[in-house]
Design an enzyme around this catalytic site. Structure first.
Site, PDB file in Angstrom:
ATOM      1  N   HIS A   1       0.831  -1.216   0.000  1.00 20.09           N
ATOM      2  CA  HIS A   1       0.000   0.000   0.000  1.00 20.09           C
ATOM      3  C   HIS A   1       0.862   1.262   0.000  1.00 20.09           C
ATOM      4  CE1 HIS A   1      -3.382  -2.657   0.967  1.00 20.09           C
ATOM      5  NE2 HIS A   1      -2.597  -3.194   1.887  1.00 20.09           N
TER       6      HIS A   1
ATOM      7  N   SER B   1      15.528  21.797 -15.442  1.00 16.83           N
ATOM      8  CA  SER B   1      14.379  22.690 -15.554  1.00 16.83           C
ATOM      9  C   SER B   1      14.801  23.985 -16.223  1.00 16.83           C
ATOM     10  CB  SER B   1      13.804  22.990 -14.168  1.00 16.83           C
ATOM     11  OG  SER B   1      12.906  24.072 -14.206  1.00 16.83           O
TER      12      SER B   1
ATOM     13  N   LYS C   1      16.917  21.674 -10.191  1.00 18.74           N
ATOM     14  CA  LYS C   1      16.185  20.457 -10.555  1.00 18.74           C
ATOM     15  C   LYS C   1      17.028  19.475 -11.366  1.00 18.74           C
ATOM     16  CE  LYS C   1      12.420  19.660  -9.970  1.00 18.74           C
ATOM     17  NZ  LYS C   1      11.247  20.105 -10.728  1.00 18.74           N
TER      18      LYS C   1
ATOM     19  N   GLU D   1       9.986   8.778 -16.411  1.00 16.72           N
ATOM     20  CA  GLU D   1       8.615   9.245 -16.576  1.00 16.72           C
ATOM     21  C   GLU D   1       8.089   8.945 -17.978  1.00 16.72           C
ATOM     22  OE1 GLU D   1       8.943  12.930 -13.361  1.00 16.72           O
ATOM     23  OE2 GLU D   1       8.897  13.357 -15.503  1.00 16.72           O
TER      24      GLU D   1
END
Length: 459
Positions: free
Chosen positions: A155, A276, A282, A289
């Site tokens: 979970h 970024s 970043k 992704e």
């Protein structure tokens, strides 16, 4: 050049031609088309339908076409309807009237079915090779991290401590199943459709099994109508690829989570990260992704082909032309995903200390505390309740079980003694789990050895 036209008195509407053509995408299996044609004319000569001289002349012409395409001398820009008419038109241009005999005893229906099977078979072999490399990378991580402790999750909450080797062992199993599915799909599809004609065979005395043997098929298909209308093997492959991309997506999701500042389990290599345009600090896991995102694209190809095929009567229908672009896209996509995942894993660094520290938090040793009580003759249901009270006390006082004093343990149950600390240590929690498939050192080493032998069998 059109492979039809005798019964037509008008030119095809240009819009219709553009809508109908497939050369813009089916040109990618020109090698398979030529290979199939060479096998076909060899069989025609064997059956005395063509002379040996005609066979040799056609084969020489086909080989020259392939060589010119390979070198870039011959381009796919002559307005042909598809790869079949492209090859045949250039063959006739090169060797004259003899080239018109190439299509004897076959239809584009069985020809395209053959080309697609040959192409898919080649692509499956390449996918298997790529999966082998990924499996090798996963196994390397397992071998190097048998004592790299980390929390296991259910979970998405910390559950019990495990090792990085154990965690990646789960992915080894998923990718092995992906490999096995490809093997199974390839075996089931390895029947030659050539010689089925449009759908009812032919009056020529063809030797279909001879063609099948030349092209490394197990045998020829049994029913000519099914031969030209079957796309099950593509649906199977797309299903295989969808499941495979799902596995790659799940691993990507974990890498993305582990890469966050909250976890810091992994450090992504610069070569597999992006920055970024506005936030200079970043370092984004964009590749992971994108792997996660493109799984939906592969699912779409499977659903599209299922939808295309669901209402088609036997035998061949032009709708089936839609099988190519979606299949090509799914194959290309998954090949890229596997390569990127292998590269990403090979360059990724794991933060062992951070993972171990995380495993010590979140009461991941609570189950072991309950097992400790059971060994002290406390019924498991009572032990479960006692440890639940310990956890509540720990939450209220911001303390891990390892940090409790013996007095605090005994305040909740007199069954606890000094040996509780060893029983719930991270090392003990992992190492004593040695049932088959568990993360204990003996069990995981056995799993690694079995995985190594599996890989050796795939070579």
């Amino acid at each position: 050049m059109k492979l039809w036209g005798g019964r037509f008195t008008k030119e095809t509407n240009k819009l219709v031609e553009n809508f109908n053509e497939s050369l813009s995408f089916d040109h990618r299996f020109y090698k398979q088309d030529i290979r199939g044609s060479i096998a076909h004319v060899k069989m025609l000569a064997k059956q005395n339908i063509l002379t040996d001289n005609e066979r040799d002349k056609i084969i020489e012409g086909l080989n020259s076409i392939e060589a010119d395409i390979d070198s870039g001398k011959l381009k796919f820009d002559d307005g042909s309807e598809d790869i079949h008419s492209f090859v045949e038109a250039h063959l006739i241009e090169r060797i004259g009237e003899t080239g018109k005999k190439l299509h004897t005893g076959r239809s584009r229906n069985d020809q395209v079915a053959l080309d697609m099977k040959l192409y898919v078979r080649d692509e499956i072999d390449e996918l298997k090779d790529l999966l082998y490399e990924l499996l090798s990378e996963v196994l390397r991580i397992m071998e190097e991290n048998t004592t790299t402790y980390m929390p296991g999750f259910t979970h998405l909450q910390k559950a019990q401590p495990t090792t990085l080797a154990h965690h990646f062992g789960a992915y080894f199993e998923t990718f092995i199943r992906d490999y096995d599915r490809l093997v199974s799909t390839r075996k089931r599809m390895n029947l030659s459709p050539l010689g089925s004609g449009a759908f009812a065979g032919t009056t020529y005395d063809l030797d279909r099994d001879y063609v099948a043997s030349i092209l490394d098929f197990d045998t020829a298909t049994r029913n000519s109508m099914d031969s030209v209308s079957d796309r099950d093997y593509l649906l199977e492959l797309l299903s295989d690829l969808a499941i495979m991309s799902m596995h790659l997506s799940r691993l990507s999701e974990e890498i993305i989570i582990w890469n966050t500042d909250e976890y810091r389990f992994v450090e992504m290599d610069d070569t597999y990260s992006t920055g970024s345009s506005i936030m200079p600090q970043k370092k984004n896991p964009d590749i992971a992704e994108l792997i996660r995102g493109k799984s939906g694209r592969v699912y779409g190809s499977l659903i599209s082909l299922l939808t295309t095929m669901k209402g088609l009567p036997l035998a061949y229908n032009k709708d089936m032309q839609e099988d190519k672009e979606m299949s090509f896209d799914a194959i290309d996509t998954v090949k890229s995903l596997i390569k990127l995942m292998s590269g990403m894993l090979s360059s990724m660094k794991f933060n062992h200390e951070r993972m171990a520290k995380s495993a010590r938090g979140g009461f991941t040793n609570a189950t072991d505390a309950a097992d400790y009580l059971v060994k002290k003759n406390v019924a498991f249901r009572d032990a479960h309740e006692i440890v639940g009270r310990l956890v509540l006390y720990g939450i209220e006082n911001n303390k891990a079980l390892d940090d409790f004093t013996l007095e605090e343990f005994k305040n909740i149950s007199e069954a606890f003694d000094n040996d509780i600390y060893d029983a719930i240590s991270l090392k003990t929690c992992v190492e004593k789990r040695n049932t088959k498939g568990a993360p204990g050192l003996k069990a995981i080493n056995d799993e690694i050895e079995a995985s190594r032998k599996l890989l050796e069998c795939l070579k």
